[in-house]
Each structure stands twice: as C-alpha cells, then as structure tokens.
Write an enzyme that holds these catalytic residues in place. Structure first.
Site, PDB file in Angstrom:
ATOM      1  N   SER A 119       0.819  -1.218   0.000  1.00 29.93           N
ATOM      2  CA  SER A 119       0.000   0.000   0.000  1.00 29.93           C
ATOM      3  C   SER A 119       0.843   1.254   0.000  1.00 29.93           C
ATOM      4  CB  SER A 119      -0.849   0.059   1.274  1.00 29.93           C
ATOM      5  OG  SER A 119      -1.752  -0.996   1.312  1.00 29.93           O
ATOM      6  N   ASN A 190      -3.082   6.136  -1.471  1.00 33.41           N
ATOM      7  CA  ASN A 190      -3.046   6.307  -0.017  1.00 33.41           C
ATOM      8  C   ASN A 190      -2.559   7.678   0.422  1.00 33.41           C
ATOM      9  OD1 ASN A 190      -4.214   3.974   1.147  1.00 33.41           O
ATOM     10  ND2 ASN A 190      -2.542   2.823   0.214  1.00 33.41           N
TER      11      ASN A 190
HETATM   12  N1  CAA Z   1     -14.829  -9.583  -1.314  1.00 34.80           N
HETATM   13  C1  CAA Z   1     -15.485  -9.740  -2.466  1.00 34.80           C
HETATM   14  N2  CAA Z   1     -16.645  -9.122  -2.772  1.00 34.80           N
HETATM   15  C2  CAA Z   1     -17.139  -8.300  -1.839  1.00 34.80           C
HETATM   16  C3  CAA Z   1     -16.537  -8.082  -0.589  1.00 34.80           C
HETATM   17  C4  CAA Z   1     -15.321  -8.771  -0.351  1.00 34.80           C
HETATM   18  N3  CAA Z   1     -14.622  -8.596   0.790  1.00 34.80           N
HETATM   19  N4  CAA Z   1     -17.275  -7.193   0.117  1.00 34.80           N
HETATM   20  C5  CAA Z   1     -18.339  -6.869  -0.647  1.00 34.80           C
HETATM   21  N5  CAA Z   1     -18.246  -7.543  -1.820  1.00 34.80           N
HETATM   22  C6  CAA Z   1     -19.208  -7.513  -2.916  1.00 34.80           C
HETATM   23  C7  CAA Z   1     -20.516  -8.080  -2.423  1.00 34.80           C
HETATM   24  O1  CAA Z   1     -20.488  -9.486  -2.478  1.00 34.80           O
HETATM   25  C8  CAA Z   1     -21.489  -7.479  -3.416  1.00 34.80           C
HETATM   26  O2  CAA Z   1     -21.450  -8.195  -4.613  1.00 34.80           O
HETATM   27  P1  CAA Z   1     -22.821  -8.470  -5.404  1.00 34.80           P
HETATM   28  O3  CAA Z   1     -23.192  -7.166  -6.013  1.00 34.80           O
HETATM   29  O4  CAA Z   1     -22.398  -9.495  -6.375  1.00 34.80           O
HETATM   30  O5  CAA Z   1     -23.792  -8.969  -4.404  1.00 34.80           O
HETATM   31  C9  CAA Z   1     -20.874  -6.097  -3.714  1.00 34.80           C
HETATM   32  O6  CAA Z   1     -19.507  -6.166  -3.277  1.00 34.80           O
HETATM   33  C10 CAA Z   1     -21.597  -5.021  -2.963  1.00 34.80           C
HETATM   34  O7  CAA Z   1     -21.584  -5.393  -1.598  1.00 34.80           O
HETATM   35  P2  CAA Z   1     -22.762  -5.067  -0.590  1.00 34.80           P
HETATM   36  O8  CAA Z   1     -24.053  -4.962  -1.333  1.00 34.80           O
HETATM   37  O9  CAA Z   1     -22.674  -6.045   0.537  1.00 34.80           O
HETATM   38  O10 CAA Z   1     -22.331  -3.690   0.077  1.00 34.80           O
HETATM   39  P3  CAA Z   1     -22.045  -2.292  -0.565  1.00 34.80           P
HETATM   40  O11 CAA Z   1     -22.982  -1.953  -1.655  1.00 34.80           O
HETATM   41  O12 CAA Z   1     -21.877  -1.394   0.588  1.00 34.80           O
HETATM   42  O13 CAA Z   1     -20.609  -2.452  -1.247  1.00 34.80           O
HETATM   43  C11 CAA Z   1     -18.298  -2.174  -1.102  1.00 34.80           C
HETATM   44  C12 CAA Z   1     -19.501  -2.906  -0.545  1.00 34.80           C
HETATM   45  C13 CAA Z   1     -18.045  -2.577  -2.564  1.00 34.80           C
HETATM   46  C14 CAA Z   1     -17.111  -2.623  -0.267  1.00 34.80           C
HETATM   47  C15 CAA Z   1     -18.551  -0.637  -1.022  1.00 34.80           C
HETATM   48  O14 CAA Z   1     -18.947  -0.292   0.281  1.00 34.80           O
HETATM   49  C16 CAA Z   1     -17.333   0.187  -1.374  1.00 34.80           C
HETATM   50  O15 CAA Z   1     -17.045   0.419  -2.538  1.00 34.80           O
HETATM   51  N6  CAA Z   1     -16.625   0.670  -0.334  1.00 34.80           N
HETATM   52  C17 CAA Z   1     -15.409   1.460  -0.532  1.00 34.80           C
HETATM   53  C18 CAA Z   1     -14.287   0.517  -0.890  1.00 34.80           C
HETATM   54  C19 CAA Z   1     -12.999   1.236  -1.052  1.00 34.80           C
HETATM   55  O16 CAA Z   1     -12.871   2.452  -0.906  1.00 34.80           O
HETATM   56  N7  CAA Z   1     -11.962   0.460  -1.361  1.00 34.80           N
HETATM   57  C20 CAA Z   1     -10.623   0.978  -1.470  1.00 34.80           C
HETATM   58  C21 CAA Z   1      -9.946   0.858  -0.127  1.00 34.80           C
HETATM   59  S1  CAA Z   1      -8.316   1.527  -0.164  1.00 34.80           S
HETATM   60  C22 CAA Z   1      -7.399   0.311  -0.817  1.00 34.80           C
HETATM   61  O17 CAA Z   1      -7.842  -0.745  -1.151  1.00 34.80           O
HETATM   62  C23 CAA Z   1      -5.953   0.605  -0.986  1.00 34.80           C
HETATM   63  C24 CAA Z   1      -5.078   0.460   0.188  1.00 34.80           C
HETATM   64  O18 CAA Z   1      -3.873   0.340  -0.034  1.00 34.80           O
HETATM   65  C25 CAA Z   1      -5.537   0.511   1.576  1.00 34.80           C
HETATM   66  P1  NAD Z   2      -4.099  -9.483   5.833  1.00 34.10           P
HETATM   67  O1  NAD Z   2      -3.624  -9.272   7.225  1.00 34.10           O
HETATM   68  O2  NAD Z   2      -5.541  -9.708   5.565  1.00 34.10           O
HETATM   69  O3  NAD Z   2      -3.324 -10.727   5.172  1.00 34.10           O
HETATM   70  C1  NAD Z   2      -1.936 -10.927   5.189  1.00 34.10           C
HETATM   71  C2  NAD Z   2      -1.687 -12.422   4.977  1.00 34.10           C
HETATM   72  O4  NAD Z   2      -0.286 -12.618   4.744  1.00 34.10           O
HETATM   73  C3  NAD Z   2      -2.079 -13.267   6.189  1.00 34.10           C
HETATM   74  O5  NAD Z   2      -2.921 -14.327   5.758  1.00 34.10           O
HETATM   75  C4  NAD Z   2      -0.736 -13.801   6.711  1.00 34.10           C
HETATM   76  O6  NAD Z   2      -0.836 -15.082   7.271  1.00 34.10           O
HETATM   77  C5  NAD Z   2       0.078 -13.797   5.427  1.00 34.10           C
HETATM   78  N1  NAD Z   2       1.526 -13.751   5.627  1.00 34.10           N
HETATM   79  C6  NAD Z   2       2.217 -12.989   6.512  1.00 34.10           C
HETATM   80  N2  NAD Z   2       3.537 -13.214   6.364  1.00 34.10           N
HETATM   81  C7  NAD Z   2       3.669 -14.122   5.365  1.00 34.10           C
HETATM   82  C8  NAD Z   2       4.774 -14.737   4.736  1.00 34.10           C
HETATM   83  N3  NAD Z   2       6.023 -14.469   5.099  1.00 34.10           N
HETATM   84  N4  NAD Z   2       4.545 -15.615   3.718  1.00 34.10           N
HETATM   85  C9  NAD Z   2       3.275 -15.896   3.323  1.00 34.10           C
HETATM   86  N5  NAD Z   2       2.190 -15.329   3.889  1.00 34.10           N
HETATM   87  C10 NAD Z   2       2.387 -14.456   4.888  1.00 34.10           C
HETATM   88  O7  NAD Z   2      -3.535  -8.251   5.000  1.00 34.10           O
HETATM   89  P2  NAD Z   2      -4.142  -7.585   3.671  1.00 34.10           P
HETATM   90  O8  NAD Z   2      -5.125  -6.544   4.076  1.00 34.10           O
HETATM   91  O9  NAD Z   2      -4.518  -8.674   2.718  1.00 34.10           O
HETATM   92  O10 NAD Z   2      -2.846  -6.789   3.139  1.00 34.10           O
HETATM   93  C11 NAD Z   2      -1.813  -7.470   2.451  1.00 34.10           C
HETATM   94  C12 NAD Z   2      -0.979  -6.473   1.693  1.00 34.10           C
HETATM   95  O11 NAD Z   2      -1.811  -5.741   0.778  1.00 34.10           O
HETATM   96  C13 NAD Z   2      -0.291  -5.398   2.563  1.00 34.10           C
HETATM   97  O12 NAD Z   2       0.943  -5.058   1.984  1.00 34.10           O
HETATM   98  C14 NAD Z   2      -1.273  -4.243   2.474  1.00 34.10           C
HETATM   99  O13 NAD Z   2      -0.670  -3.010   2.726  1.00 34.10           O
HETATM  100  C15 NAD Z   2      -1.724  -4.360   1.036  1.00 34.10           C
HETATM  101  N6  NAD Z   2      -3.031  -3.758   0.731  1.00 34.10           N
HETATM  102  C16 NAD Z   2      -4.045  -3.832   1.651  1.00 34.10           C
HETATM  103  C17 NAD Z   2      -5.275  -3.276   1.327  1.00 34.10           C
HETATM  104  C18 NAD Z   2      -6.416  -3.344   2.288  1.00 34.10           C
HETATM  105  O14 NAD Z   2      -7.431  -2.686   2.056  1.00 34.10           O
HETATM  106  N7  NAD Z   2      -6.344  -4.113   3.353  1.00 34.10           N
HETATM  107  C19 NAD Z   2      -5.478  -2.682   0.076  1.00 34.10           C
HETATM  108  C20 NAD Z   2      -4.427  -2.662  -0.849  1.00 34.10           C
HETATM  109  C21 NAD Z   2      -3.192  -3.197  -0.501  1.00 34.10           C
END
Ligand code: CAA
Ligand code: NAD
Length: 283
Positions: A119, A190
């Site tokens: 991330s 991010n």
């Molecule tokens: N895995 C797979 N599919 C999922 C899921 C998951 N964990 N969670 C929800 N879904 C699917 C559901 O199954 C549903 O699919 P269908 O249309 O086929 O039924 C669909 O998503 C919509 O889900 P819901 O109706 O239950 O709920 P919702 O309408 O609130 O949508 C959401 C859920 C898609 C997560 C929506 O709330 C959303 O877009 N949230 C924002 C997500 C976001 O911002 N993501 C980026 C995060 S930042 C990042 O990823 C980068 C990083 O490095 C941190």
């Molecule tokens: P998570 O905690 O759900 O999963 C991490 C997994 O890695 C666990 O199942 C753990 O057992 C496994 N693991 C740890 N050390 C390991 C190793 N040495 N070899 C094999 N497996 C190992 O974490 P996540 O949310 O899936 O995030 C994973 C990566 O993706 C991170 O780098 C995170 O920053 C990035 N990421 C996360 C998100 C998010 O929304 N959570 C979005 C984009 C990118």
C-alpha cells in the site's frame, strides 16, 4: 511475454481477492500462506463468492469449477519456479517483504516478474533485495479486489518499460484499469485517502462527533460508499497505521502523523473487521 502461471504470496483479504481474479481469468494460480488452515479458509471464502455469482447468473457452474480448479494452495514458495509472475500480498512490513523477495529471487525463473501489492512501501527498496530490480513493480489492487476496478502500477527507479507494459496488459486482462504512478510514499491512492481517514480518527479522539455521525457526514454528505471509519476497519487498522508511518517518515511532514488513537487501537489488538473490533464491532 504472456502470463500463464502466477503465484500470490499471502492469502489474506487482498491475496485471496488477487488469486480469485487471476484464476477467473484462466491463470494457474499458486496461493501461498504460512498454514494450510489459512489457505483452506480463504479458498472456502472464494468459493462462497463464486457460488453467489452462479446464483446471480453472472457465471456458470462450469466457470466456477474452472476458477476453483486453477487455485492451488501451497505453504512454501518452491512453486515460484514455475511462475511467470508473483504478486506478493503479505503483511505491510519491510523486513517481511525483504525476506520474501530475497527468497523469490532465488526460486523464480530469470524471466519472472516480481510484483508487490504494498500500500505504501517503496518499490525501489523492495527491488533492491533482488538481482532483477528492472523486473520488480508495484501492482496495487484495491479492496475488495473482485469488485474494485483500479490497479495502481508503481514504477521503481529501475523498473523497465517492458515490465511496466507486461503488467499494464495483465491488469487489463484481469478486467482492471491500470494507472501508472511514481514511487513516492503512499503513491497516489493512499497519499490522498489516508489524509481523510486520519482526519476522521482525529475527529473521534477530539470528540467532535460520534463514530456513526462522522461516517454519516461522508456517506450522506459526500456520497462515499462507506464512511472513513468503517473503511479504515475494512482495510485493517494495522495496515492503516503502517501506511501513515511510511508517509510520515518518507515525507518528514507532520501532516502525515498517525493519530495517537489509531496507535492505541492497534496496540489493543483492535484491528478492525478482521479482528472483530475496531471503530465498530463485527460478528
Ligand atoms: N470480497 C469480495 N466481494 C465483496 C466483498 C469482499 N470482501 N465485500 C463486498 N463484496 C461484494 C458483495 O459481495 C457485493 O457483490 P454483489 O453485487 O455481487 O452482491 C458487492 O460487493 C456489494 O456489496 P454489498 O451490497 O454487501 O455492500 P455495498 O454496496 O456497501 O458495497 C463495497 C460494498 C463494494 C465494499 C462498497 O462499500 C465500497 O465500494 N466501499 C469502498 C471501498 C474502497 O474504498 N476500497 C478501497 C480501499 S483503499 C485500498 O484498497 C488501498 C489500500 O492500499 C488501503
Ligand atoms: P491481511 O492481514 O488480511 O493478510 C496478510 C496475509 O499474509 C495473512 O494471511 C498472513 O498469514 C500472510 N503472511 C504474513 N507473512 C507471510 C509470509 N512471510 N509468507 C506468506 N504469507 C504471509 O492483510 P491484507 O489486508 O490482505 O494486506 C496485504 C498487503 O496488501 C499489505 O501489503 C497491504 O498493505 C496491502 N493492501 C491492503 C489493502 C487493504 O485494504 N487491506 C489494500 C491494498 C493493498
């Protein structure tokens, strides 16, 4: 070069989603994690999503079976020897990623591309743990992977044009829209998103409004699909803290300082949805 065999390292919420979309696109996918129990739970979750897709007539029973057959759980990295592409999605920690990339570099064919789903961690630094920095790239999927259309591609200092083009095409073949960004802390996704989430956490710690009301401001007021606190729980508060720390250290700018309340939650083991408790509680 076309990608036919991929390894996904880390079967958490991100690795599981990445493996699912690769398998659905016809790739043979080795899914790696530290225990078979974690892998079996992740495969069961993927199967439940595909079962729902069959029920909604988005895919056929045969497509579901073909996707599941493409997913091979493994607890060591040796199958990397057969792979064209590895996507690493383990915990957001540089020491852990360094050790994984060092091992992958020894195991994988010379031609293989090693991608990280990090991330925020520098791709240039991850690449320096290998002998092939030109074939190391950031392939940053968004959560939940099967739903979100973006792949942020991060080009390290040494990443080659050829590697970038292969990954751009692979992202398109997986049904995603790739964008290319430079290797800066937090990339674009991010760097922007975490400012919103961190500010929302400061609002909680200062008692500006309730958790629910802060989220409602952003869902009803700005049409965000989730409020920032629910989104933080969904991403994982440990991951949130790691990302903010990387940006705070990387830019040396106090605007990226993680809110102390976030540190406290992580120390308490309140990691969000995955641990059952964060800003909200989960069954
Ligand atoms: N895995 C797979 N599919 C999922 C899921 C998951 N964990 N969670 C929800 N879904 C699917 C559901 O199954 C549903 O699919 P269908 O249309 O086929 O039924 C669909 O998503 C919509 O889900 P819901 O109706 O239950 O709920 P919702 O309408 O609130 O949508 C959401 C859920 C898609 C997560 C929506 O709330 C959303 O877009 N949230 C924002 C997500 C976001 O911002 N993501 C980026 C995060 S930042 C990042 O990823 C980068 C990083 O490095 C941190
Ligand atoms: P998570 O905690 O759900 O999963 C991490 C997994 O890695 C666990 O199942 C753990 O057992 C496994 N693991 C740890 N050390 C390991 C190793 N040495 N070899 C094999 N497996 C190992 O974490 P996540 O949310 O899936 O995030 C994973 C990566 O993706 C991170 O780098 C995170 O920053 C990035 N990421 C996360 C998100 C998010 O929304 N959570 C979005 C984009 C990118």
């Amino acid at each position: 070069m076309t990608i036919s065999t991929t390894m996904v390292v880390g079967a958490g919420q991100m690795g599981g989603g990445i493996a699912q979309v690769c398998a659905a696109a016809g790739r043979k996918v080795y899914l790696n994690d530290v225990t078979m129990d974690i892998l079996n739970k992740r495969l069961a979750f993927i199967e439940s999503l595909l079962t729902k897709d069959v029920a909604k007539e988005r895919i056929t029973e045969e497509q579901k079976a073909a996707t599941m057959a493409n997913l091979i759980p493994v607890t060591d990295l040796d199958a990397g020897a057969e792979c064209d592409l590895v996507v690493e999605a383990i915990v957001e920690n540089m020491d852990a990623k360094a050790s994984t990339f060092t091992r992958l570099d020894r195991i994988c064919p010379e031609s293989a591309i090693l991608a990280s789903n990090t991330s925020s961690l520098p791709i240039t630094e991850i690449a320096a743990f290998t002998s092939r920095p030109e074939q190391v790239i950031g392939m940053h999927f968004m959560n939940p992977v099967p739903v979100m259309k973006l792949v942020e591609m991060i080009r390290g200092l040494a990443t080659s044009e050829q590697t970038t083009e292969i990954i751009r095409q692979e992202a398109i073949d997986l049904g995603k829209t790739p964008v290319l960004v430079r290797d800066v802390p937090g990339f674009v996704s991010n760097r922007v998103l975490q400012m919103l989430i961190n500010e929302a956490i400061f609002c909680v710690s200062e008692g500006v409004a309730s958790i629910e009301d802060i989220d409602t401001v952003m869902t009803l007021g700005m049409n965000h699909p989730m409020g920032p606190l629910r989104l933080a729980d969904f991403i994982g508060l440990d991951t949130e803290l790691s990302i903010l720390e990387v940006m705070f250290e990387g830019y040396g700018d106090p605007k990226y300082r993680p809110c102390p309340l976030l540190r406290q939650y992580v120390k308490a083991g309140w990691l969000g949805k995955k641990s059952g408790r964060g800003f909200y509680t989960y069954n």
